[in-house]
Write a protein that holds these residues in place. Structure first.
Motif, PDB file in Angstrom:
ATOM      1  N   UNK A   1       0.923  -1.168   0.023  1.00 60.37           N
ATOM      2  CA  UNK A   1       0.053  -0.129  -0.078  1.00 60.37           C
ATOM      3  C   UNK A   1       0.706   1.030   0.026  1.00 60.37           C
ATOM      4  N   UNK A   2       2.182   1.075   0.086  1.00 60.52           N
ATOM      5  CA  UNK A   2       3.076   2.164   0.107  1.00 60.52           C
ATOM      6  C   UNK A   2       3.143   2.987  -1.370  1.00 60.52           C
ATOM      7  N   UNK A   3       2.422   4.222  -1.348  1.00 64.60           N
ATOM      8  CA  UNK A   3       2.406   4.758  -2.702  1.00 64.60           C
ATOM      9  C   UNK A   3       3.805   5.454  -3.288  1.00 64.60           C
ATOM     10  N   UNK A   4       4.798   5.537  -2.275  1.00 63.78           N
ATOM     11  CA  UNK A   4       6.161   5.989  -2.816  1.00 63.78           C
ATOM     12  C   UNK A   4       7.006   4.533  -3.349  1.00 63.78           C
ATOM     13  N   UNK A   5       6.606   3.557  -3.319  1.00 69.28           N
ATOM     14  CA  UNK A   5       7.110   2.265  -4.090  1.00 69.28           C
ATOM     15  C   UNK A   5       6.367   2.042  -5.201  1.00 69.28           C
ATOM     16  N   UNK A   6       5.315   2.578  -5.365  1.00 70.76           N
ATOM     17  CA  UNK A   6       4.357   1.942  -6.542  1.00 70.76           C
ATOM     18  C   UNK A   6       5.023   2.213  -8.044  1.00 70.76           C
ATOM     19  N   UNK A   7       4.640   1.655  -8.780  1.00 71.80           N
ATOM     20  CA  UNK A   7       4.923   1.981 -10.354  1.00 71.80           C
ATOM     21  C   UNK A   7       3.801   3.074 -10.757  1.00 71.80           C
ATOM     22  N   UNK A   8       4.282   3.784 -11.691  1.00 74.70           N
ATOM     23  CA  UNK A   8       3.359   5.035 -11.964  1.00 74.70           C
ATOM     24  C   UNK A   8       3.308   5.105 -13.489  1.00 74.70           C
ATOM     25  N   UNK A   9       2.239   5.748 -13.841  1.00 74.63           N
ATOM     26  CA  UNK A   9       1.988   5.788 -15.363  1.00 74.63           C
ATOM     27  C   UNK A   9       2.331   7.242 -15.350  1.00 74.63           C
ATOM     28  N   UNK A  10       3.623   7.651 -16.287  1.00 72.88           N
ATOM     29  CA  UNK A  10       4.171   8.943 -16.173  1.00 72.88           C
ATOM     30  C   UNK A  10       4.291   9.664 -17.412  1.00 72.88           C
ATOM     31  N   UNK A  11       3.753   8.880 -18.804  1.00 69.89           N
ATOM     32  CA  UNK A  11       3.577   9.615 -19.994  1.00 69.89           C
ATOM     33  C   UNK A  11       2.684   8.850 -20.720  1.00 69.89           C
ATOM     34  N   UNK A  12       1.759   9.595 -21.423  1.00 70.39           N
ATOM     35  CA  UNK A  12       0.932   9.071 -22.645  1.00 70.39           C
ATOM     36  C   UNK A  12       1.751   9.208 -24.007  1.00 70.39           C
ATOM     37  N   UNK A  13       2.007   8.022 -24.657  1.00 67.78           N
ATOM     38  CA  UNK A  13       2.534   8.132 -25.894  1.00 67.78           C
ATOM     39  C   UNK A  13       1.583   8.396 -26.868  1.00 67.78           C
ATOM     40  N   UNK A  14       1.766   9.209 -27.748  1.00 70.08           N
ATOM     41  CA  UNK A  14       0.826   9.753 -28.818  1.00 70.08           C
ATOM     42  C   UNK A  14       1.496   8.966 -30.042  1.00 70.08           C
ATOM     43  N   UNK A  15       0.573   8.359 -30.970  1.00 72.05           N
ATOM     44  CA  UNK A  15       0.971   7.935 -32.327  1.00 72.05           C
ATOM     45  C   UNK A  15       1.097   9.085 -33.407  1.00 72.05           C
ATOM     46  N   UNK A  16       2.027   9.216 -34.033  1.00 74.05           N
ATOM     47  CA  UNK A  16       2.071  10.168 -35.124  1.00 74.05           C
ATOM     48  C   UNK A  16       1.292   9.666 -36.358  1.00 74.05           C
ATOM     49  N   UNK A  17       1.381  10.479 -37.379  1.00 69.37           N
ATOM     50  CA  UNK A  17       0.550  10.118 -38.703  1.00 69.37           C
ATOM     51  C   UNK A  17       0.951   8.694 -39.262  1.00 69.37           C
ATOM     52  N   UNK A  18       2.120   8.418 -39.183  1.00 67.69           N
ATOM     53  CA  UNK A  18       2.664   7.376 -39.876  1.00 67.69           C
ATOM     54  C   UNK A  18       2.743   5.972 -39.087  1.00 67.69           C
TER      55      UNK A  18
END
Length: 159
Positions: free
Chosen positions: A129-146
Motif C-alpha cells: 500500500x506504500x504509494x512511494x514504492x508504486x509503479x506510476x504511469x508517467x506519460x501517454x505516448x501519442x502515435x504520429x500520422x505514420x
C-alpha cells in the motif's frame, strides 16, 4: 526504470498496464530466471495513473531504481543468506544439542529459509500500500500520422 505498455483497464486511480519485458530485464543479472521459472515476457502491472491514461492508450510506466534494486536484493539475496547462515550455525552448534552436524545444518538452513520467506511475504503485503514504492504511469505516448510513436505527452508528475 521505465517501460512502455498499453493500458488494458482503468480502475479508479489505477491503470492495469500490459508490458513486454525490455529495458529493466535487459540490465538484470537474473533476467533468465523469470523465463525458467514459468514467467512470461508479457506482464500486466498495476500502476498509479498520474498521466490520466485511458484504456487502449500506449503509456510509459516508471519505478524508482532504488525500489527495484532493493526488492531484488530482498527477494533473491536475503533467503540465500538465511539458508547459508542457518547451515553454518547448524553444523557448528548441532552436535552440542545431540544432532549430527549435517542433519543440523540441513534442518536449521531450511528452517531459516522458510522463516525468511514468511517474513518477506508479510513485509511485502505491508509495503504493497506504500504509494512511494508504486509503479506510476508517467506519460501517454501519442502515435504520429505514420503509425509511429514519436510524440510524447509529458505528465507533470515526476518519478
Amino acid at each position: 526504470m521505465t517501460e512502455q505498455g498499453y493500458v488494458r483497464a482503468v480502475r479508479g486511480g489505477m491503470a492495469m498496464v500490459e508490458t513486454i519485458q525490455t529495458e529493466a530485464c535487459s540490465q538484470c543479472s537474473s533476467r533468465g530466471a523469470c523465463q525458467m521459472m514459468g514467467g512470461e515476457r508479457m506482464r500486466v502491472v498495476p500502476a498509479i495513473n498520474e498521466a490520466g491514461a485511458k484504456e487502449g492508450q500506449r503509456v510509459i510506466i516508471a519505478a524508482r531504481r532504488s525500489t527495484v534494486m532493493g526488492a531484488g536484493f530482498l527477494v533473491y539475496m536475503v533467503p540465500v543468506m538465511a539458508l547459508i547462515g542457518g547451515a553454518v550455525v547448524g553444523k557448528a552448534y548441532g552436535p552440542d544439542y545431540g544432532f549430527e552436524p549435517q542433519s543440523a545444518a540441513v534442518l536449521l538452513g531450511v528452517g531459516l529459509l522458510a522463516a525468511c520467506w514468511l517474513a518477506i511475504s508479510r513485509f511485502s503485503k505491508r509495503m504493497a500500500g506504500n504509494k512511494n514504492l508504486a509503479v506510476r504511469v508517467i506519460r501517454i505516448v501519442k502515435d504520429t500520422q505514420d503509425g509511429g510513436a514519436d510524440a510524447v505527452d509529458q505528465c507533470s508528475a515526476g518519478v
